[in-house]
Design an enzyme around this catalytic site. Structure first.
Site, PDB file in Angstrom:
ATOM      1  N   ARG A 158       1.786   0.660  -5.718  1.00  0.00           N
ATOM      2  CA  ARG A 158       0.755   0.544  -6.750  1.00  0.00           C
ATOM      3  C   ARG A 158      -0.611   1.068  -6.318  1.00  0.00           C
ATOM      4  NH1 ARG A 158       1.884  -5.697  -7.547  1.00  0.00           N
ATOM      5  NH2 ARG A 158       2.376  -5.335  -5.353  1.00  0.00           N
ATOM      6  N   SER A 159      -1.119   0.583  -5.177  1.00  0.00           N
ATOM      7  CA  SER A 159      -2.522   0.932  -4.862  1.00  0.00           C
ATOM      8  C   SER A 159      -2.737   2.409  -4.530  1.00  0.00           C
ATOM      9  CB  SER A 159      -3.107   0.009  -3.785  1.00  0.00           C
ATOM     10  OG  SER A 159      -2.394   0.089  -2.583  1.00  0.00           O
ATOM     11  N   ASN A 191       0.825  -1.218   0.000  1.00  0.00           N
ATOM     12  CA  ASN A 191       0.000   0.000   0.000  1.00  0.00           C
ATOM     13  C   ASN A 191       0.859   1.268   0.000  1.00  0.00           C
ATOM     14  OD1 ASN A 191      -2.571   1.555   2.102  1.00  0.00           O
ATOM     15  ND2 ASN A 191      -2.499   1.441  -0.091  1.00  0.00           N
TER      16      ASN A 191
HETATM   17  P1  4NP Z   1       3.231  -2.243  -3.390  1.00  0.00           P
HETATM   18  O1  4NP Z   1       4.812  -2.459  -3.484  1.00  0.00           O
HETATM   19  O2  4NP Z   1       2.643  -3.581  -3.006  1.00  0.00           O
HETATM   20  O3  4NP Z   1       2.855  -1.840  -4.780  1.00  0.00           O
HETATM   21  O4  4NP Z   1       2.992  -1.168  -2.361  1.00  0.00           O
HETATM   22  C1  4NP Z   1       5.567  -3.031  -2.466  1.00  0.00           C
HETATM   23  C2  4NP Z   1       5.855  -2.294  -1.331  1.00  0.00           C
HETATM   24  C3  4NP Z   1       6.627  -2.857  -0.339  1.00  0.00           C
HETATM   25  C4  4NP Z   1       7.100  -4.145  -0.471  1.00  0.00           C
HETATM   26  C5  4NP Z   1       6.789  -4.888  -1.611  1.00  0.00           C
HETATM   27  C6  4NP Z   1       6.028  -4.323  -2.600  1.00  0.00           C
HETATM   28  N1  4NP Z   1       7.911  -4.716   0.533  1.00  0.00           N
HETATM   29  O5  4NP Z   1       8.352  -5.858   0.381  1.00  0.00           O
HETATM   30  O6  4NP Z   1       8.149  -4.055   1.574  1.00  0.00           O
END
Ligand code: 4NP
Length: 166
Positions: A15-16, A12
């Site tokens: 992308r979202s 979060n």
């Molecule tokens: P999101 O991206 O799902 O699009 O917000 C990510 C943000 C953090 C992480 C992975 C994907 N992470 O592993 O911390």
């Protein structure tokens, strides 16, 4: 009637919140901001309370979007509250479905790219919005392009399905 839309990715922060900002702008552009409520959440607890990733923020500024979201984790109650829950990829789709086995909940969960055939036009059958977290800024521009297209398709779908909101 107010249609409630929740965009969901893993953290979060990438992308979202970008999907939320893009969709809010499109909805406001049609004067439908009182008719469609928009929020976002993550399936993980990794970044609760944090602002969007700096690369998402930069992308939002470049694309004239306002982004003021703070990360939160999706709750089972969100499946009562929201009418449509848009998962950014299949892994998150599965994780959202695992929150509840109720048919009424499961029917609300859809893939973000499920409304568009552009993935097929480009010869790919991949309906995931790719996770840009471990890549560079170009990954965020790619995510923006995919989300911009799929938000158009989502809004067209909602207007067709709920013509009374116009
Ligand atoms: P999101 O991206 O799902 O699009 O917000 C990510 C943000 C953090 C992480 C992975 C994907 N992470 O592993 O911390």
């Amino acid at each position: 009637m107010r249609i409630k839309i929740l965009f969901v990715c893993l953290g979060n922060i990438c992308r979202s919140p970008l999907a939320e900002a893009i969709f809010k702008k499109k909805v406001a552009g049609k004067g439908l901001q009182e008719k469609i409520l928009i929020d976002s959440a993550g399936t993980s607890d990794f970044h609760i309370g944090e602002q969007p990733d700096h690369r998402s923020k930069k992308n939002a500024i470049e694309n004239n979007l306002e982004m003021d979201h703070l990360a939160r984790q999706i709750l089972k109650e969100d499946l009562d509250e929201f009418d449509y829950v848009l998962a950014m990829d299949r892994k998150n789709y599965e994780n959202i479905l695992s929150l509840s086995s109720a048919k009424a909940h499961q029917e609300k969960v859809l893939l973000m790219r499920g409304f568009t055939f552009d993935a097929f036009d480009t010869g790919s059958t991949d309906l995931d919005v790719p996770d840009p977290y471990y890549g560079g800024e170009e990954g965020f521009q790619n995510v923006y392009r995919i989300l911009n297209d799929s938000c158009d398709d989502l809004l067209n779908f909602l207007i067709k399905r709920h013509p009374d909101i116009l």
